[in-house]
Motif scaffolding. Structure first.
Motif, PDB file in Angstrom:
ATOM      1  N   THR A 177       0.815  -1.218   0.000  1.00 22.03           N
ATOM      2  CA  THR A 177       0.000   0.000   0.000  1.00 22.03           C
ATOM      3  C   THR A 177       0.843   1.259   0.000  1.00 22.03           C
ATOM      4  O   THR A 177       0.293   2.369  -0.010  1.00 22.03           O
ATOM      5  CB  THR A 177      -0.947   0.028   1.221  1.00 22.03           C
ATOM      6  OG1 THR A 177      -0.167   0.022   2.418  1.00 22.03           O
ATOM      7  CG2 THR A 177      -1.884  -1.165   1.205  1.00 22.03           C
ATOM      8  N   HIS A 178       2.182   1.127   0.025  1.00 24.05           N
ATOM      9  CA  HIS A 178       3.064   2.287   0.097  1.00 24.05           C
ATOM     10  C   HIS A 178       3.849   2.516  -1.195  1.00 24.05           C
ATOM     11  O   HIS A 178       4.529   3.535  -1.327  1.00 24.05           O
ATOM     12  CB  HIS A 178       4.066   2.134   1.244  1.00 24.05           C
ATOM     13  CG  HIS A 178       3.432   1.958   2.595  1.00 24.05           C
ATOM     14  ND1 HIS A 178       2.374   2.726   3.015  1.00 24.05           N
ATOM     15  CD2 HIS A 178       3.714   1.095   3.607  1.00 24.05           C
ATOM     16  CE1 HIS A 178       2.026   2.359   4.245  1.00 24.05           C
ATOM     17  NE2 HIS A 178       2.810   1.368   4.618  1.00 24.05           N
ATOM     18  N   GLY A 179       3.776   1.555  -2.114  1.00 25.77           N
ATOM     19  CA  GLY A 179       4.514   1.695  -3.363  1.00 25.77           C
ATOM     20  C   GLY A 179       5.989   1.414  -3.247  1.00 25.77           C
ATOM     21  O   GLY A 179       6.771   1.832  -4.119  1.00 25.77           O
ATOM     22  N   ASP A 180       6.392   0.681  -2.189  1.00 29.25           N
ATOM     23  CA  ASP A 180       7.814   0.398  -2.012  1.00 29.25           C
ATOM     24  C   ASP A 180       8.172  -1.055  -2.285  1.00 29.25           C
ATOM     25  O   ASP A 180       9.290  -1.486  -2.026  1.00 29.25           O
ATOM     26  CB  ASP A 180       8.255   0.780  -0.591  1.00 29.25           C
ATOM     27  CG  ASP A 180       7.517  -0.004   0.483  1.00 29.25           C
ATOM     28  OD1 ASP A 180       6.652  -0.845   0.133  1.00 29.25           O
ATOM     29  OD2 ASP A 180       7.803   0.219   1.678  1.00 29.25           O
ATOM     30  N   GLY A 181       7.225  -1.843  -2.804  1.00 33.71           N
ATOM     31  CA  GLY A 181       7.516  -3.226  -3.159  1.00 33.71           C
ATOM     32  C   GLY A 181       7.531  -4.192  -1.998  1.00 33.71           C
ATOM     33  O   GLY A 181       8.016  -5.323  -2.151  1.00 33.71           O
ATOM     34  N   THR A 182       6.994  -3.783  -0.848  1.00 34.72           N
ATOM     35  CA  THR A 182       6.925  -4.677   0.301  1.00 34.72           C
ATOM     36  C   THR A 182       5.483  -4.808   0.775  1.00 34.72           C
ATOM     37  O   THR A 182       4.656  -3.929   0.552  1.00 34.72           O
ATOM     38  CB  THR A 182       7.795  -4.191   1.472  1.00 34.72           C
ATOM     39  OG1 THR A 182       7.300  -2.927   1.944  1.00 34.72           O
ATOM     40  CG2 THR A 182       9.246  -4.054   1.053  1.00 34.72           C
ATOM     41  N   VAL A 183       5.194  -5.924   1.466  1.00 38.48           N
ATOM     42  CA  VAL A 183       3.851  -6.177   1.964  1.00 38.48           C
ATOM     43  C   VAL A 183       3.626  -5.386   3.245  1.00 38.48           C
ATOM     44  O   VAL A 183       4.351  -5.550   4.225  1.00 38.48           O
ATOM     45  CB  VAL A 183       3.638  -7.679   2.237  1.00 38.48           C
ATOM     46  CG1 VAL A 183       2.277  -7.916   2.875  1.00 38.48           C
ATOM     47  CG2 VAL A 183       3.771  -8.484   0.948  1.00 38.48           C
ATOM     48  N   SER A 184       2.617  -4.537   3.234  1.00 39.50           N
ATOM     49  CA  SER A 184       2.269  -3.760   4.429  1.00 39.50           C
ATOM     50  C   SER A 184       0.923  -4.181   5.014  1.00 39.50           C
ATOM     51  O   SER A 184       0.657  -3.921   6.190  1.00 39.50           O
ATOM     52  CB  SER A 184       2.238  -2.264   4.112  1.00 39.50           C
ATOM     53  OG  SER A 184       1.424  -2.006   2.981  1.00 39.50           O
ATOM     54  N   ILE A 185       0.074  -4.811   4.192  1.00 38.39           N
ATOM     55  CA  ILE A 185      -1.264  -5.203   4.617  1.00 38.39           C
ATOM     56  C   ILE A 185      -1.512  -6.666   4.262  1.00 38.39           C
ATOM     57  O   ILE A 185      -1.180  -7.114   3.154  1.00 38.39           O
ATOM     58  CB  ILE A 185      -2.353  -4.338   3.942  1.00 38.39           C
ATOM     59  CG1 ILE A 185      -2.240  -2.879   4.375  1.00 38.39           C
ATOM     60  CG2 ILE A 185      -3.745  -4.891   4.226  1.00 38.39           C
ATOM     61  CD1 ILE A 185      -2.578  -2.622   5.837  1.00 38.39           C
ATOM     62  N   LEU A 186      -2.102  -7.403   5.199  1.00 38.78           N
ATOM     63  CA  LEU A 186      -2.615  -8.735   4.918  1.00 38.78           C
ATOM     64  C   LEU A 186      -4.139  -8.651   4.893  1.00 38.78           C
ATOM     65  O   LEU A 186      -4.773  -8.371   5.913  1.00 38.78           O
ATOM     66  CB  LEU A 186      -2.163  -9.729   5.981  1.00 38.78           C
ATOM     67  CG  LEU A 186      -2.844 -11.106   5.961  1.00 38.78           C
ATOM     68  CD1 LEU A 186      -2.576 -11.828   4.638  1.00 38.78           C
ATOM     69  CD2 LEU A 186      -2.386 -11.955   7.150  1.00 38.78           C
ATOM     70  N   ALA A 187      -4.726  -8.848   3.714  1.00 38.87           N
ATOM     71  CA  ALA A 187      -6.178  -8.910   3.588  1.00 38.87           C
ATOM     72  C   ALA A 187      -6.604 -10.374   3.626  1.00 38.87           C
ATOM     73  O   ALA A 187      -5.984 -11.220   2.967  1.00 38.87           O
ATOM     74  CB  ALA A 187      -6.637  -8.265   2.285  1.00 38.87           C
ATOM     75  N   LEU A 188      -7.637 -10.679   4.387  1.00 36.80           N
ATOM     76  CA  LEU A 188      -8.176 -12.027   4.495  1.00 36.80           C
ATOM     77  C   LEU A 188      -9.568 -12.032   3.883  1.00 36.80           C
ATOM     78  O   LEU A 188     -10.435 -11.252   4.293  1.00 36.80           O
ATOM     79  CB  LEU A 188      -8.221 -12.466   5.954  1.00 36.80           C
ATOM     80  CG  LEU A 188      -6.871 -12.509   6.678  1.00 36.80           C
ATOM     81  CD1 LEU A 188      -7.053 -12.773   8.166  1.00 36.80           C
ATOM     82  CD2 LEU A 188      -5.954 -13.563   6.053  1.00 36.80           C
ATOM     83  N   LEU A 189      -9.787 -12.901   2.911  1.00 41.07           N
ATOM     84  CA  LEU A 189     -11.029 -12.938   2.157  1.00 41.07           C
ATOM     85  C   LEU A 189     -11.722 -14.281   2.325  1.00 41.07           C
ATOM     86  O   LEU A 189     -11.064 -15.323   2.439  1.00 41.07           O
ATOM     87  CB  LEU A 189     -10.763 -12.702   0.662  1.00 41.07           C
ATOM     88  CG  LEU A 189      -9.855 -11.534   0.281  1.00 41.07           C
ATOM     89  CD1 LEU A 189      -9.710 -11.454  -1.224  1.00 41.07           C
ATOM     90  CD2 LEU A 189     -10.379 -10.230   0.854  1.00 41.07           C
ATOM     91  N   ASP A 190     -13.042 -14.257   2.314  1.00 40.81           N
ATOM     92  CA  ASP A 190     -13.828 -15.480   2.306  1.00 40.81           C
ATOM     93  C   ASP A 190     -13.642 -16.160   0.950  1.00 40.81           C
ATOM     94  O   ASP A 190     -13.913 -15.552  -0.100  1.00 40.81           O
ATOM     95  CB  ASP A 190     -15.305 -15.137   2.530  1.00 40.81           C
ATOM     96  CG  ASP A 190     -16.185 -16.349   2.678  1.00 40.81           C
ATOM     97  OD1 ASP A 190     -16.135 -17.233   1.804  1.00 40.81           O
ATOM     98  OD2 ASP A 190     -16.947 -16.429   3.668  1.00 40.81           O
ATOM     99  N   GLY A 191     -13.179 -17.411   0.957  1.00 39.87           N
ATOM    100  CA  GLY A 191     -12.915 -18.090  -0.298  1.00 39.87           C
ATOM    101  C   GLY A 191     -14.158 -18.382  -1.107  1.00 39.87           C
ATOM    102  O   GLY A 191     -14.084 -18.567  -2.325  1.00 39.87           O
ATOM    103  N   GLY A 192     -15.323 -18.407  -0.448  1.00 34.02           N
ATOM    104  CA  GLY A 192     -16.551 -18.718  -1.152  1.00 34.02           C
ATOM    105  C   GLY A 192     -17.160 -17.547  -1.890  1.00 34.02           C
ATOM    106  O   GLY A 192     -17.716 -17.708  -2.988  1.00 34.02           O
ATOM    107  N   ASN A 193     -17.045 -16.330  -1.327  1.00 33.05           N
ATOM    108  CA  ASN A 193     -17.705 -15.179  -1.955  1.00 33.05           C
ATOM    109  C   ASN A 193     -16.819 -13.948  -2.116  1.00 33.05           C
ATOM    110  O   ASN A 193     -17.273 -12.939  -2.668  1.00 33.05           O
ATOM    111  CB  ASN A 193     -18.956 -14.797  -1.168  1.00 33.05           C
ATOM    112  CG  ASN A 193     -18.668 -14.493   0.300  1.00 33.05           C
ATOM    113  OD1 ASN A 193     -17.569 -14.077   0.666  1.00 33.05           O
ATOM    114  ND2 ASN A 193     -19.661 -14.713   1.157  1.00 33.05           N
ATOM    115  N   GLY A 194     -15.582 -14.008  -1.629  1.00 29.75           N
ATOM    116  CA  GLY A 194     -14.661 -12.887  -1.786  1.00 29.75           C
ATOM    117  C   GLY A 194     -14.875 -11.742  -0.821  1.00 29.75           C
ATOM    118  O   GLY A 194     -14.208 -10.701  -0.938  1.00 29.75           O
TER     119      GLY A 194
END
Length: 326
Positions: A113-130
């Protein structure tokens, strides 16, 4: 259905006449090479032209990550199952991967989310409906999962499908593979180093994994922007009785640039000590613009699996993932 293991290739387009001409190639991969298996995935020509990541989501789906959205596709029918758009347009999904949770399959997305090529956020999504289940800041000291500001990549831990494995470039020495639980209930989790030996050479920039029976396989790519320093890959096999490390692995093939330059690497399901990767293409010693091949690399050889010159003009492999036979 693929009787052999599956190789997924997310293909980027630089054709300025179209905006939704990204696509996914599906191959059955075995010791002899690759063969098309399943349809070319386009979601009726609606996929973003600039994929950042791809992942196999059991039992039969492909997650395709781009800065405008993450989508889940049925691998057999090319039907769009769901679309997820983050709260901030332009966040880059560096990794998309499955996670086992409460008897079902979720999807994890590691966002830059910062544009620096590193992971800053982990989003967790429901696999059935997103639907978004959680949005976790892995940089914040207030978060239940604090990984630091130098996470270059994160994927599913093949030894425990409920956990995450990630690259920690912020420690000294750096750690190519660290594992951590997912704080589904908000409780604080503590990472543990799985492979802590700082690898010589360029910085670790990718991580991909595969679980196959008792075997857990990890592959990472080390790369730099230097035009004189080649990229290298490492592969680790873990059968539960100890780790076997292979590398550094590098590609020397006249169809590829020298020194080797890759943008992704994944485990080779068919053999220990072997990786599947991309290579920037060359002809007569000169770089070919907008052409990449997919190659198989081990300690003695580098063989072309997918000839990038046979792909649609102005498109090239951008991200790789592997999955089990279907």
């Amino acid at each position: 259905m693929c009787s052999s293991d599956l190789l997924l290739v997310a293909v980027e387009s630089v054709d300025g006449s179209r905006q939704t001409d990204g696509y996914v190639l599906q191959y059955a991969v075995d010791a002899s090479g690759v063969a098309p298996c399943g349809p070319q995935l386009t979601a009726a020509n609606t996929l973003s032209k600039t994929p950042n990541s791809i992942g196999w989501v059991p039992p039969g789906s492909v997650a395709y990550g781009a800065s405008d959205s993450v989508v889940l596709l049925d691998s057999a029918s090319d039907q769009l199952r769901w679309t997820y758009r983050p709260t901030q347009f332009g966040d880059v999904p560096l990794n998309v991967f499955p996670l086992s949770h409460a008897g079902s399959t979720a999807v994890g997305v590691g966002y830059d989310t910062h544009g620096d090529g590193t992971v800053s956020i982990l989003a967790l999504l429901d696999g059935g409906n997103g639907m978004q289940l959680n949005w976790l800041d892995v940089d914040s000291s207030m978060s239940p999962i604090v990984l630091g500001g130098e996470v270059q990549a994160m994927v599913q831990d093949p030894r425990d499908p409920t956990k995450i494995a990630y690259v920690d470039n912020g420690s000294d020495p750096t750690h190519p593979v660290v594992e951590v639980a997912v704080p589904w209930d908000g409780s604080t989790v503590t990472p543990s180093v799985y492979y802590g030996q700082a690898p010589p050479g360029p910085e670790v920039v990718t991580l991909n994994t595969l679980h196959d029976g008792a075997l857990s396989r990890f592959v990472w790519l080390q790369s730099s922007s230097s035009t004189t320093m080649g990229d290298i890959a490492y592969e680790i096999d873990d059968t539960g009785s100890g780790m076997q490390t292979y590398g550094p692995l590098s590609c020397s093939n006249p169809m590829c640039m020298s020194p080797w330059k890759a943008n992704d690497a994944a485990p080779d399901p068919t053999s220990p000590g072997s990786v599947i990767a991309t290579c920037s293409a060359a002809m007569n010693g000169s770089a070919l613009s907008n052409v990449r091949h997919v190659v198989r690399v081990d300690s003695t050889s580098c063989d072309v699996l997918v000839d990038g010159t046979t792909l649609r003009n102005l498109t090239y492999p951008a991200a790789l993932a592997v999955g089990p036979a279907q």
